[in-house]
Design an enzyme around this catalytic site. Structure first.
Site, mmCIF file in Angstrom:
data_model
loop_
_atom_site.group_PDB
_atom_site.id
_atom_site.type_symbol
_atom_site.label_atom_id
_atom_site.label_comp_id
_atom_site.label_asym_id
_atom_site.label_seq_id
_atom_site.Cartn_x
_atom_site.Cartn_y
_atom_site.Cartn_z
ATOM 1 C CB SER A 99 -13.305 -25.465 -32.472
ATOM 2 O OG SER A 99 -11.983 -25.595 -32.952
ATOM 3 C CE1 TYR A 120 -14.862 -24.165 -37.502
ATOM 4 C CE2 TYR A 120 -12.614 -24.396 -36.675
ATOM 5 C CZ TYR A 120 -13.913 -24.863 -36.767
ATOM 6 O OH TYR A 120 -14.276 -26.023 -36.126
#
Length: 254
Positions: A139, A152
Protein backbone atom coordinates in the site's frame (compact mmCIF):
# COMPACT_ATOMS: atom_id res chain seq x y z
CA UNK A 1 -4.70 -28.79 -8.64
CA UNK A 2 -1.97 -28.90 -11.27
CA UNK A 3 -3.38 -28.88 -14.79
CA UNK A 4 -0.99 -29.69 -17.65
CA UNK A 5 -0.11 -26.80 -19.92
CA UNK A 6 -2.02 -24.09 -18.07
CA UNK A 7 -0.10 -21.77 -15.73
CA UNK A 8 -1.55 -21.65 -12.24
CA UNK A 9 -2.03 -18.51 -10.18
CA UNK A 10 -2.89 -18.54 -6.47
CA UNK A 11 -4.67 -15.45 -5.13
CA UNK A 12 -5.10 -14.96 -1.38
CA UNK A 13 -7.94 -12.85 -0.02
CA UNK A 14 -9.91 -13.58 -3.19
CA UNK A 15 -13.39 -13.35 -1.67
CA UNK A 16 -13.92 -9.67 -2.49
CA UNK A 17 -12.39 -6.41 -3.70
CA UNK A 18 -8.94 -6.45 -5.29
CA UNK A 19 -8.50 -10.19 -4.78
CA UNK A 20 -11.73 -11.09 -6.57
CA UNK A 21 -11.03 -8.63 -9.40
CA UNK A 22 -7.51 -10.03 -9.80
CA UNK A 23 -8.85 -13.56 -9.98
CA UNK A 24 -11.22 -12.59 -12.78
CA UNK A 25 -8.53 -10.77 -14.76
CA UNK A 26 -5.82 -13.41 -14.37
CA UNK A 27 -8.32 -16.09 -15.39
CA UNK A 28 -9.20 -14.07 -18.48
CA UNK A 29 -5.45 -13.76 -19.20
CA UNK A 30 -5.16 -17.54 -19.40
CA UNK A 31 -4.24 -18.64 -15.88
CA UNK A 32 -5.95 -21.36 -13.92
CA UNK A 33 -6.74 -19.41 -10.77
CA UNK A 34 -6.86 -20.91 -7.29
CA UNK A 35 -8.92 -18.69 -5.02
CA UNK A 36 -8.21 -18.70 -1.31
CA UNK A 37 -9.96 -16.86 1.52
CA UNK A 38 -11.66 -17.68 4.78
CA UNK A 39 -15.16 -17.15 3.36
CA UNK A 40 -15.72 -20.40 1.50
CA UNK A 41 -19.12 -19.43 0.10
CA UNK A 42 -17.73 -16.29 -1.52
CA UNK A 43 -14.82 -17.94 -3.29
CA UNK A 44 -16.92 -20.90 -4.40
CA UNK A 45 -19.42 -18.51 -5.99
CA UNK A 46 -16.58 -16.61 -7.68
CA UNK A 47 -15.00 -19.83 -8.95
CA UNK A 48 -18.35 -20.87 -10.41
CA UNK A 49 -18.69 -17.48 -12.12
CA UNK A 50 -15.20 -17.74 -13.63
CA UNK A 51 -15.76 -21.31 -14.82
CA UNK A 52 -19.12 -20.39 -16.36
CA UNK A 53 -17.32 -17.64 -18.29
CA UNK A 54 -15.18 -20.33 -19.92
CA UNK A 55 -12.07 -19.92 -17.77
CA UNK A 56 -10.57 -22.15 -15.05
CA UNK A 57 -10.93 -21.60 -11.31
CA UNK A 58 -10.79 -23.60 -8.08
CA UNK A 59 -11.80 -22.43 -4.60
CA UNK A 60 -9.93 -23.42 -1.42
CA UNK A 61 -10.95 -22.08 2.00
CA UNK A 62 -7.80 -20.93 3.79
CA UNK A 63 -6.71 -18.74 6.69
CA UNK A 64 -3.26 -17.46 5.75
CA UNK A 65 -2.32 -17.03 9.43
CA UNK A 66 -2.74 -20.80 10.04
CA UNK A 67 0.66 -22.16 9.06
CA UNK A 68 -0.34 -25.82 9.27
CA UNK A 69 -3.29 -25.19 6.93
CA UNK A 70 -1.08 -23.20 4.55
CA UNK A 71 1.49 -26.00 4.41
CA UNK A 72 -1.23 -28.55 3.69
CA UNK A 73 -2.57 -26.34 0.89
CA UNK A 74 0.88 -25.84 -0.61
CA UNK A 75 1.48 -29.59 -0.75
CA UNK A 76 -0.94 -29.85 -3.66
CA UNK A 77 1.38 -27.93 -6.02
CA UNK A 78 4.38 -29.32 -7.85
CA UNK A 79 4.77 -26.15 -9.90
CA UNK A 80 3.19 -22.72 -9.74
CA UNK A 81 3.40 -19.67 -12.00
CA UNK A 82 2.04 -16.83 -9.87
CA UNK A 83 1.32 -16.11 -6.21
CA UNK A 84 -0.64 -12.95 -5.46
CA UNK A 85 -0.37 -12.11 -1.74
CA UNK A 86 -3.49 -9.97 -1.46
CA UNK A 87 -4.92 -11.02 1.92
CA UNK A 88 -4.65 -8.13 4.35
CA UNK A 89 -6.58 -5.13 5.57
CA UNK A 90 -6.77 -2.34 8.10
CA UNK A 91 -8.42 -2.07 11.51
CA UNK A 92 -9.12 1.26 13.21
CA UNK A 93 -7.72 4.74 12.71
CA UNK A 94 -6.74 5.63 16.25
CA UNK A 95 -3.62 7.60 17.19
CA UNK A 96 -0.62 5.79 18.62
CA UNK A 97 -1.49 7.03 22.12
CA UNK A 98 -4.84 5.19 22.18
CA UNK A 99 -4.56 2.51 19.51
CA UNK A 100 -5.64 -1.01 20.42
CA UNK A 101 -2.66 -3.40 20.48
CA UNK A 102 -5.01 -6.21 19.45
CA UNK A 103 -5.76 -4.35 16.20
CA UNK A 104 -2.05 -3.84 15.55
CA UNK A 105 -1.37 -7.51 16.23
CA UNK A 106 -4.15 -8.70 13.92
CA UNK A 107 -3.03 -6.41 11.10
CA UNK A 108 0.55 -7.64 11.46
CA UNK A 109 -0.53 -11.28 11.53
CA UNK A 110 -2.53 -11.04 8.31
CA UNK A 111 -0.53 -8.52 6.29
CA UNK A 112 2.96 -9.73 7.23
CA UNK A 113 2.93 -13.19 8.79
CA UNK A 114 0.19 -14.35 6.42
CA UNK A 115 2.24 -13.20 3.44
CA UNK A 116 5.32 -14.87 4.91
CA UNK A 117 3.47 -18.15 5.50
CA UNK A 118 2.10 -18.46 1.98
CA UNK A 119 5.27 -17.23 0.27
CA UNK A 120 7.51 -19.63 2.19
CA UNK A 121 5.17 -22.56 1.58
CA UNK A 122 4.79 -21.96 -2.17
CA UNK A 123 8.30 -20.75 -3.04
CA UNK A 124 9.54 -24.27 -3.93
CA UNK A 125 6.68 -24.72 -6.43
CA UNK A 126 7.27 -21.24 -7.86
CA UNK A 127 10.95 -22.08 -8.31
CA UNK A 128 10.23 -25.51 -9.81
CA UNK A 129 7.97 -23.91 -12.40
CA UNK A 130 10.95 -22.15 -13.96
CA UNK A 131 9.36 -18.69 -14.24
CA UNK A 132 7.64 -17.88 -10.96
CA UNK A 133 6.17 -14.57 -9.88
CA UNK A 134 5.50 -13.46 -6.31
CA UNK A 135 3.25 -10.42 -6.00
CA UNK A 136 2.99 -8.59 -2.69
CA UNK A 137 0.07 -6.17 -2.37
CA UNK A 138 1.40 -3.52 -0.05
CA UNK A 139 0.00 0.00 0.00
CA UNK A 140 1.14 3.58 -0.28
CA UNK A 141 0.70 3.37 3.51
CA UNK A 142 3.83 1.23 3.54
CA UNK A 143 5.81 4.05 1.94
CA UNK A 144 4.54 7.12 3.80
CA UNK A 145 2.83 7.46 7.15
CA UNK A 146 -0.23 9.51 8.10
CA UNK A 147 -2.00 10.42 11.32
CA UNK A 148 -4.24 7.70 12.65
CA UNK A 149 -2.67 5.08 10.46
CA UNK A 150 0.39 3.90 12.37
CA UNK A 151 -0.76 0.33 12.91
CA UNK A 152 -1.68 -0.22 9.28
CA UNK A 153 1.39 1.70 8.09
CA UNK A 154 3.62 -0.51 10.24
CA UNK A 155 2.02 -3.68 8.87
CA UNK A 156 2.22 -2.60 5.22
CA UNK A 157 5.78 -1.39 5.74
CA UNK A 158 6.52 -4.91 6.96
CA UNK A 159 5.02 -6.37 3.79
CA UNK A 160 7.05 -3.93 1.68
CA UNK A 161 10.29 -4.88 3.42
CA UNK A 162 9.47 -8.58 3.05
CA UNK A 163 9.18 -8.11 -0.72
CA UNK A 164 12.37 -6.04 -1.00
CA UNK A 165 14.40 -8.48 1.08
CA UNK A 166 13.09 -11.57 -0.69
CA UNK A 167 14.05 -10.07 -4.03
CA UNK A 168 17.63 -9.64 -2.80
CA UNK A 169 17.80 -13.11 -1.32
CA UNK A 170 16.51 -15.08 -4.32
CA UNK A 171 18.20 -13.15 -7.14
CA UNK A 172 19.59 -15.69 -9.60
CA UNK A 173 16.62 -18.02 -9.17
CA UNK A 174 13.78 -18.13 -11.74
CA UNK A 175 11.41 -16.20 -9.47
CA UNK A 176 10.70 -12.47 -9.61
CA UNK A 177 9.19 -10.40 -6.80
CA UNK A 178 6.74 -7.61 -7.61
CA UNK A 179 5.33 -5.09 -5.16
CA UNK A 180 2.10 -3.30 -6.05
CA UNK A 181 1.35 -0.34 -3.76
CA UNK A 182 -2.16 1.09 -4.28
CA UNK A 183 -3.29 4.41 -2.88
CA UNK A 184 -6.98 5.27 -2.39
CA UNK A 185 -9.08 2.36 -3.64
CA UNK A 186 -12.83 2.33 -3.10
CA UNK A 187 -14.11 -1.20 -2.58
CA UNK A 188 -17.23 -2.57 -0.92
CA UNK A 189 -15.45 -3.65 2.26
CA UNK A 190 -12.06 -2.07 2.99
CA UNK A 191 -13.09 1.12 4.79
CA UNK A 192 -16.23 -0.43 6.26
CA UNK A 193 -14.15 -3.21 7.80
CA UNK A 194 -11.60 -0.71 9.06
CA UNK A 195 -14.33 1.21 10.90
CA UNK A 196 -16.11 -1.94 12.06
CA UNK A 197 -19.23 -1.48 10.02
CA UNK A 198 -19.61 2.28 10.52
CA UNK A 199 -20.71 3.22 7.01
CA UNK A 200 -20.72 6.95 7.78
CA UNK A 201 -17.03 6.92 8.74
CA UNK A 202 -16.24 4.73 5.74
CA UNK A 203 -18.00 7.14 3.36
CA UNK A 204 -15.98 10.09 4.68
CA UNK A 205 -12.76 8.46 3.46
CA UNK A 206 -13.91 8.98 -0.14
CA UNK A 207 -16.01 12.14 0.34
CA UNK A 208 -15.58 14.56 -2.54
CA UNK A 209 -13.16 12.33 -4.47
CA UNK A 210 -14.80 12.06 -7.86
CA UNK A 211 -12.88 9.01 -9.05
CA UNK A 212 -10.97 6.91 -6.51
CA UNK A 213 -9.33 3.78 -7.82
CA UNK A 214 -11.48 0.69 -8.23
CA UNK A 215 -10.57 -2.92 -7.51
CA UNK A 216 -10.45 -3.48 -11.27
CA UNK A 217 -7.91 -0.68 -11.68
CA UNK A 218 -5.54 -2.38 -9.25
CA UNK A 219 -6.22 -5.84 -10.68
CA UNK A 220 -5.30 -4.46 -14.09
CA UNK A 221 -1.86 -3.37 -12.82
CA UNK A 222 -1.32 -6.76 -11.16
CA UNK A 223 -2.26 -8.64 -14.33
CA UNK A 224 -0.07 -6.37 -16.48
CA UNK A 225 2.93 -6.90 -14.19
CA UNK A 226 2.45 -10.68 -14.09
CA UNK A 227 2.17 -10.95 -17.86
CA UNK A 228 5.42 -9.12 -18.68
CA UNK A 229 8.14 -11.33 -20.20
CA UNK A 230 9.83 -13.43 -17.48
CA UNK A 231 13.06 -11.40 -17.56
CA UNK A 232 11.13 -8.17 -16.81
CA UNK A 233 10.66 -7.43 -13.11
CA UNK A 234 8.37 -4.64 -11.99
CA UNK A 235 10.06 -4.08 -8.64
CA UNK A 236 7.54 -1.51 -7.40
CA UNK A 237 4.41 -0.10 -8.96
CA UNK A 238 2.68 2.73 -7.06
CA UNK A 239 -0.81 3.46 -8.33
CA UNK A 240 -3.06 6.26 -7.07
CA UNK A 241 -6.10 8.07 -8.37
CA UNK A 242 -5.33 11.36 -10.08
CA UNK A 243 -6.98 13.22 -7.20
CA UNK A 244 -4.50 11.81 -4.67
CA UNK A 245 -1.05 13.40 -4.75
CA UNK A 246 0.04 11.72 -1.50
CA UNK A 247 -1.50 9.95 1.48
CA UNK A 248 -2.34 13.32 2.99
CA UNK A 249 -2.85 15.52 -0.12
CA UNK A 250 -6.19 14.69 -1.75
CA UNK A 251 -8.34 16.91 -3.95
CA UNK A 252 -11.95 16.80 -2.77
CA UNK A 253 -14.81 18.51 -4.55
CA UNK A 254 -16.95 19.42 -1.55
Amino acid sequence: MTGPGTPIAVITGASSGIGAATARQLAAAGYRVVLTARRKDRIEALAAEINEAGHQATAYALDVTDRAAVDEFAGAFRTLAVLVNNAGGALGADPVATGDPADWRQMYEVNVIGTLNVTQALLPALTAGGDGTVVVLSSTAGHSTYEGGAGYVAAKNGARVLAETLRLEIVGTPVRVIEIAPGMVKTDEFATTRFRGDTDKAAKVYAGVSAPLTADDVADTITWACTRPPHVNIDLLVVRPRAQASNTKIHREL
